[in-house]
Enzyme design. Sequence first.
Site, PDB file in Angstrom:
ATOM      1  N   CYS A  93       0.804  -1.220   0.000  1.00 36.20           N
ATOM      2  CA  CYS A  93       0.000   0.000   0.000  1.00 36.20           C
ATOM      3  C   CYS A  93       0.844   1.280   0.000  1.00 36.20           C
ATOM      4  CB  CYS A  93      -0.982  -0.052   1.168  1.00 36.20           C
ATOM      5  SG  CYS A  93      -2.410   0.992   0.915  1.00 36.20           S
ATOM      6  N   ARG A 127     -12.690   5.802  -2.001  1.00 32.58           N
ATOM      7  CA  ARG A 127     -11.747   4.967  -1.244  1.00 32.58           C
ATOM      8  C   ARG A 127     -12.026   3.486  -1.503  1.00 32.58           C
ATOM      9  NH1 ARG A 127      -8.125   5.011   2.949  1.00 32.58           N
ATOM     10  NH2 ARG A 127      -7.988   7.260   2.796  1.00 32.58           N
ATOM     11  N   HIS A 190      -3.185  -5.932   2.634  1.00 34.19           N
ATOM     12  CA  HIS A 190      -2.784  -5.902   4.057  1.00 34.19           C
ATOM     13  C   HIS A 190      -3.280  -7.195   4.714  1.00 34.19           C
ATOM     14  CE1 HIS A 190      -1.863  -1.561   4.287  1.00 34.19           C
ATOM     15  NE2 HIS A 190      -2.945  -1.330   3.573  1.00 34.19           N
TER      16      HIS A 190
END
Length: 243
Positions: A93, A127, A190
Amino acid sequence: MRQIDVLSLYTNDMSFYGDMGNVLIVSKRLSFYGFEPVVHFYNPGDSFPDHVDMILGGGGQDSGQKNIFDDLQMRGEKLRQLSTQGVPMLMICGMYQLFGKYFLTNSGKKIPGISVFDVYTEATSDRLIGNLVEESDLFGRLVGFENHSGQTYFSSPLTPLGKVTSGGGNNSKDGVDGVIVNNTIGTYLHGPVLSKNPKLADFLICKAQLERYGEEELPPSPVLRRIDELAAKGNEVASRRPR
Ligand code: GLN
């Protein structure tokens, strides 16, 4: 005992959503394979270790990226050189974005990267958040969790880490996540990603072993075989979870 030196890059600012777990997982797996893991934590201003066999970097808020980018520029040449040399790296990320050319934040600040990857990232108000599932030619199904405003695009033809089957990945248009250049991997996964995707962990360990000791085959580890059965179940369950 044969040592493997692992560098945790910018641990204080860049280790979001369990990314620090990747350092622990790699260390444990190295021990199970009979290596002595030596972990170096690197933060801005620290001296860079003389020898590194693997580098792990995680995600962070835009503010974390702003804290480290100056120091990262200073280390850019060294990191590009290590990547070209084949040192395995996993950048997640926020660090994936800064291993590219730049990240343009929502507030209009352009944070320069170090161009290990020929990609650029621009924030949008859309997002991308939730479970991310992808199919990778090298590693099979990869599962993790994404949360980013930045959308990443390739500037030239590159090999993505995987084709997205659920979630966003690099951006909301291309249907792919991440990138692989040399043995350096960027991704939005993640989680920590290595907990549910042990093949990815073993790729990093194999390449580190090859670089340092000239051997590619990992020794058998009955303990890891059992752990990886559990990891496969975790991967299976997470891949069916809605976003
Ligand atoms: N700040 C970056 C973004 O939102 C990275 C976020 C992260 O590392 N999770 O795009």
